[in-house]
Enzyme design. Sequence first.
Site, mmCIF file in Angstrom:
data_model
loop_
_atom_site.group_PDB
_atom_site.id
_atom_site.type_symbol
_atom_site.label_atom_id
_atom_site.label_comp_id
_atom_site.label_asym_id
_atom_site.label_seq_id
_atom_site.Cartn_x
_atom_site.Cartn_y
_atom_site.Cartn_z
ATOM 1 C CG LEU A 1 66.883 18.478 23.986
ATOM 2 C CD1 LEU A 1 67.576 17.269 24.568
ATOM 3 C CD2 LEU A 1 67.501 18.867 22.645
ATOM 4 C CD GLU B 1 57.813 25.073 26.014
ATOM 5 O OE1 GLU B 1 57.443 25.012 24.825
ATOM 6 O OE2 GLU B 1 57.714 26.106 26.695
ATOM 7 N N GLY C 1 72.651 18.643 29.676
ATOM 8 C CA GLY C 1 73.342 18.544 30.961
ATOM 9 C C GLY C 1 72.525 19.106 32.099
ATOM 10 C CG HIS D 1 73.868 15.965 39.894
ATOM 11 N ND1 HIS D 1 73.062 15.852 41.006
ATOM 12 C CD2 HIS D 1 75.135 15.724 40.313
ATOM 13 C CE1 HIS D 1 73.806 15.578 42.056
ATOM 14 N NE2 HIS D 1 75.066 15.496 41.673
ATOM 15 C CB ALA E 1 78.723 21.110 28.245
ATOM 16 C CB SER F 1 79.909 22.841 33.874
ATOM 17 O OG SER F 1 80.276 22.258 32.631
ATOM 18 C CE LYS G 1 77.464 11.928 41.411
ATOM 19 N NZ LYS G 1 77.514 13.387 41.123
#
Length: 355
Positions: A103, A133, A279, A284, A305, A311, A325
């Site tokens: 991104l 980047e 993702g 996470h 996803a 996943s 979470k």
Amino acid sequence: DVPAIATSAVLVESEQVPEGTKLIKGYDFENGVDYNALLGTYLTTGFQASNFGRAVEIINRMRSWRLSDELLAQDANANDPENSVEQRSSIKCKIFLGYTSNLVSSGIRETIKYLAKNSLVDVLVSSAGGVEEDFIKCLAPTYLGDFHLKGRELRSKGLNRIGNLIVPNDNYCKFEDWIIPIFDQMLKEQNEQGVVWTPSKVIHRLGKEINHPDSIYYWAYKNNIPVYCPAITDGSLGDMLYFHSYRSPGLVIDVVQDIRAMNSEAVYAKKTGVIILGGGLVKHHICNANLMRNGADFAVFVNTAQEFDGSDAGARPDEAVSWGKIKADAESVKVYADVSLVFPLLVAQTFAQGN
């Protein structure tokens, strides 16, 4: 006569739809082209357009929430200045923004830079590529290519492909020339001043050194927005650290200090909102930090996803609820879409609207 089984099967009587349920209705182009109104109808368009509309609502709830919205605890001292309406009105929801490296390679970088420049988010989390980047683009441009360009031919020309983007390998050579002297200075400060470097401190320093208004991390440095990158060696930054370890061994980057700092961002927040683009690691890392406070209060995921393979990237917010979470009563949504298509539109309908 029509068989009874057919009529009973086809003409099943409906229950009353609950009062207040939104009606499906899209944009009427007879009214001309009004992009704000068009995006406003997404909520009642259905499918992922409605998820987009819900994401707009949730992000705006993150932005507008104040501690004064909550009732003061019964055992709280109303005379304590910390419990005054004025003080409680000044405490906002802490917004975490996570994004993957591709991104930043894309034009979404400018949208993220806008958020950092205007201090519209509180914590940034990226992968190593999402850090390097940004700096590389300050040194040399990325070009539009094509998804179907042949890898063998590009390799022979020293051109790297990221989807339909092209990054000349010379860009990374320029990155090396820029960053190695900074690593030399960081090593000197470590040895002579006892500076303990962490990934977030490294990114803060690089943001200062790049001194470029197009950089996300220049504005994060200027506005003191922490940037966490738990896998800082997994990219060109890691390549540069690898090369530097042979030329001038000894530079140490401590990840333990950063995991404590990252988790503390969530633990000591009165309210948290998470916006996660893509993702993997960044998703996470943000969610796991919010586990330390028994979950985020608001959550918006945007990625393509699917969850059938188990996943983390594909997991819907409800799976994060099972881990603690995201709070069980949180406002959350997942938009199944390419971030490059929808995130600028999300920002247009939320952060860019002002207070």
